[in-house]
Scaffold this active site. Structure first.
Site, short mmCIF file in Angstrom:
data_model
loop_
_atom_site.label_atom_id
_atom_site.label_comp_id
_atom_site.label_asym_id
_atom_site.label_seq_id
_atom_site.Cartn_x
_atom_site.Cartn_y
_atom_site.Cartn_z
CE LYS A 151 -3.50 -9.21 4.82
NZ LYS A 151 -2.91 -9.07 3.49
CE1 TYR B 89 -5.68 3.38 -18.03
CE2 TYR B 89 -4.92 5.64 -17.64
CZ TYR B 89 -4.65 4.28 -17.78
OH TYR B 89 -3.37 3.84 -17.66
CG PHE C 1 5.78 -18.93 2.49
CD1 PHE C 1 4.53 -18.43 2.15
CD2 PHE C 1 6.84 -18.05 2.58
CE1 PHE C 1 4.35 -17.08 1.91
CE2 PHE C 1 6.67 -16.69 2.35
CZ PHE C 1 5.43 -16.21 2.02
NE ARG D 163 3.22 -17.40 7.54
CZ ARG D 163 3.30 -16.60 6.48
NH1 ARG D 163 2.92 -15.35 6.54
NH2 ARG D 163 3.80 -17.04 5.35
CG ASP E 298 2.14 -3.44 7.27
OD1 ASP E 298 0.92 -3.24 7.05
OD2 ASP E 298 2.73 -4.45 6.85
CG PHE F 190 4.39 -9.72 6.61
CD1 PHE F 190 3.79 -10.71 7.37
CD2 PHE F 190 4.01 -9.59 5.29
CE1 PHE F 190 2.83 -11.55 6.82
CE2 PHE F 190 3.05 -10.42 4.73
CZ PHE F 190 2.45 -11.41 5.50
CB THR F 191 6.68 -13.18 3.94
OG1 THR F 191 5.32 -12.77 3.75
CG2 THR F 191 6.73 -14.28 5.00
C1 P61 Z 1 -1.72 -12.82 5.30
F1 P61 Z 1 1.48 -16.18 3.65
N1 P61 Z 1 -0.80 -10.76 4.62
O1 P61 Z 1 -1.50 -12.47 6.47
P1 P61 Z 1 -0.86 -8.17 0.34
N2 P61 Z 1 1.72 -6.55 5.55
C2 P61 Z 1 1.08 -7.39 6.38
C3 P61 Z 1 0.38 -8.45 5.86
O2 P61 Z 1 -0.24 -9.28 6.69
C4 P61 Z 1 0.32 -8.65 4.44
C5 P61 Z 1 1.01 -7.73 3.62
C6 P61 Z 1 1.69 -6.70 4.19
C7 P61 Z 1 -1.31 -11.91 4.23
C8 P61 Z 1 -1.34 -12.39 2.80
C9 P61 Z 1 -0.07 -13.13 2.60
O3 P61 Z 1 3.64 -14.69 3.43
C10 P61 Z 1 2.45 -14.22 2.99
O4 P61 Z 1 -2.12 -7.43 0.16
C11 P61 Z 1 1.15 -7.15 7.83
O5 P61 Z 1 -1.04 -9.62 0.60
O6 P61 Z 1 0.10 -7.92 -0.78
C12 P61 Z 1 -0.34 -9.76 3.89
O7 P61 Z 1 -0.24 -7.53 1.65
C13 P61 Z 1 1.01 -7.87 2.14
C14 P61 Z 1 0.07 -14.41 3.04
C15 P61 Z 1 1.08 -12.42 2.28
C16 P61 Z 1 1.32 -14.95 3.21
C17 P61 Z 1 2.33 -12.99 2.42
O8 P61 Z 1 -2.30 -13.86 5.00
#
Ligand code: P61
Length: 464
Positions: free
Chosen positions: A264, A78, A455, A388, A221, A130-131
């Site tokens: 990623k 833990y 979305f 997007r 980021d 970013f979303t």
């Molecule tokens: C993606 F449709 N990306 O690109 P988490 N920062 C950045 C990202 O690309 C990102 C996160 C933070 C995704 C997954 C995803 O609108 C969407 O690990 C530059 O996903 O929490 C994530 O990181 C967030 C797809 C996220 C989406 C949000 O496919």
């Protein structure tokens, strides 16, 4: 640079395949039913109904045999897991930040950063939204302000560093609201919503000196920053002889901390972290993580996940890995461009973005051309992509209207180390087929709209 790879005109994968996952081909009738049941939203299709899944590169990459072996080294205590210390060492060595707080994924880290640093009414400049990042800023009472260069909003512009911050836009904001109301600048590597576009080191240096003058921290980021480092090496004067690893470190040394979705760049299926140099911010993050994620030495992850992440960092900075990664994306992009399909230029590192405005000029943006095109690509060949554009951008909180962003795109995102060149050929052929019958494609009407990040779960019906 690996000498063998450096002197070859073509790229190839620096691995061979030990284990495979079978995928299913479907009939047109099956796909028609699947997309109808999914409300014409590719997020809602069951993955068993997908042939080639280009929805995202997030958590979808293939781990190496050594990462899988690392899972067996999980220390599931833990508290104080060995894998946490391994990860901490790797982050210190490769990214250079002193303090690490693991989180379950990127948005967990964004939540910590936003809650700790943003006060009600603050402004957070960033190189495009970013979303999840913007939503966390807003939930913390902040207002996001886009300060990316104008070229980033133009799919045709071939600017080599479309992820750059426009220093004038930033200065105008700081002059208007005062540096006291700017808790940090949010800087993303290989800007996702712009098409995977890098910032340059020269731009980051300029930003650093501006931020030093105004006492504004730079929070990175870091999600795709290793891929950003690759582009700096390729395109920026003075970097041709540096390694990706050195460039990554140089970027991080010019910033004050980062949020990271390790799903990623870092080649894992789950994981993320917040890292910084400031002791006080670290203490706050360490305290807050126990509320939202888990103890500060696991942050919602299993020990094995942290081990895979630590090993993933070492593999992600390998030159031959990035050469193959970016080579594959370019291979697909070049094919589409040669077929006359309108795509965002220059080709980024993680995806090809189709310009849906140009592809479907007869569909009004409020009839969601990119969403409609994503549904068509699925119908054509079982290829899953992501909208997007207007759906992803959401509504303006002040006017309540769709934001109608300049970029109305469909993202064909390539998981790392997963698909072959032959898969890319199938994708290119299928997009071309849809392009040939583009005039028959109509828009969509939104019939269900969730409050947050619409979305992901929105549902649509075809317009008749
Ligand atoms: C993606 F449709 N990306 O690109 P988490 N920062 C950045 C990202 O690309 C990102 C996160 C933070 C995704 C997954 C995803 O609108 C969407 O690990 C530059 O996903 O929490 C994530 O990181 C967030 C797809 C996220 C989406 C949000 O496919």
């Amino acid at each position: 640079m690996n000498t063998q790879a450096a002197h070859r005109p073509s790229w190839a994968e620096p691995y061979k395949i030990k284990s495979v996952e079978l995928i299913r081909m479907t009939t047109r009738e099956e796909r028609e039913q699947a997309i109808r049941e999914a409300g014409y939203n590719t997020f809602l299709i069951r993955s068993r109904d997908v042939y080639i899944d280009l929805l995202t590169d997030s958590g979808t990459s293939a781990m190496s045999a050594r990462q899988w072996a690392g899972l067996m080294m999980g220390d599931e205590a833990y508290s104080g897991s060995d894998n946490f210390y391994h990860l901490q060492d790797a982050v210190r060595e490769y990214y250079g930040y002193k303090h690490l707080v693991p989180t379950h994924q990127g948005r967990g880290a964004e939540n910590l950063l936003s809650q700790i640093m943003i006060k009600e009414g603050d402004y957070i400049p960033g190189n495009m939204y970013f979303t999840t990042t913007r939503l966390h800023q807003e939930l913390a009472g902040g207002i996001f302000v886009d300060v990316i260069i104008d070229e980033a909003h133009d799919p045709a512009s071939r600017h080599p560093f479309k992820g750059n911050v426009d220093m004038q836009k930033l200065d105008q904001l700081v002059q208007k609201v005062g540096a006291d109301h700017v808790p940090y600048i949010s800087l993303e590597g290989n800007v996702n919503m712009a098409g995977g576009q890098p910032f340059s080191m020269a731009n980051l240096r300029e930003l650093r000196s501006y931020c030093d003058q105004h006492d504004i921290p730079i929070m990175l980021d870091a999600t795709r920053t290793i891929e950003n480092a690759w582009f700096i090496r390729e395109r920026e004067e003075g970097y041709a002889d540096k390694t990706v690893r050195e460039i990554l470190r140089e970027i991080c040394d010019l910033t004050d901390g980062c949020t990271m979705s390790a799903k990623k760049d870092l080649l894992v299926n789950i994981g993320g972290f917040f890292a910084c140099n400031d002791e006080e911010i670290y203490r706050k993050a360490q305290n807050m993580v126990v509320v939202y994620e888990g103890l500060h030495t696991y942050g919602g992850l299993a020990g094995r996940d942290m081990e895979a992440m630590a090993l993933g960092i070492e593999e992600a900075v390998m030159e031959e890995h990035q050469a193959a990664r970016i080579g594959q994306v370019r291979y697909l992009g070049d094919k589409l461009r040669d077929a006359g399909v309108p795509i965002v230029n220059p080709i980024g590192s993680h995806a090809i973005f189709i310009d849906a405005r140009k592809f479907l000029p007869h569909v009004d943006q409020d009839d969601f051309p990119a969403q409609s095109l994503a549904a068509e690509l699925y119908l054509e060949a079982g290829i899953r992509t992501m909208e997007r554009g207007n759906v992803s951008a959401g509504r303006d909180p002040e006017t309540g209207k769709n934001r109608r962003p300049a970029l109305e795109l469909v993202r064909l995102t390539l998981p790392r180390r997963v698909y072959t060149q032959a898969h890319m050929d199938v994708v290119a052929e299928s997009v071309e087929q849809v392009y040939l019958r583009r005039e028959q494609i109509r828009g969509l009407k939104m019939i269900y709209e969730p409050e947050y990040l619409r979305f992901f779960q929105a549902r649509f019906e075809p317009l008749t």
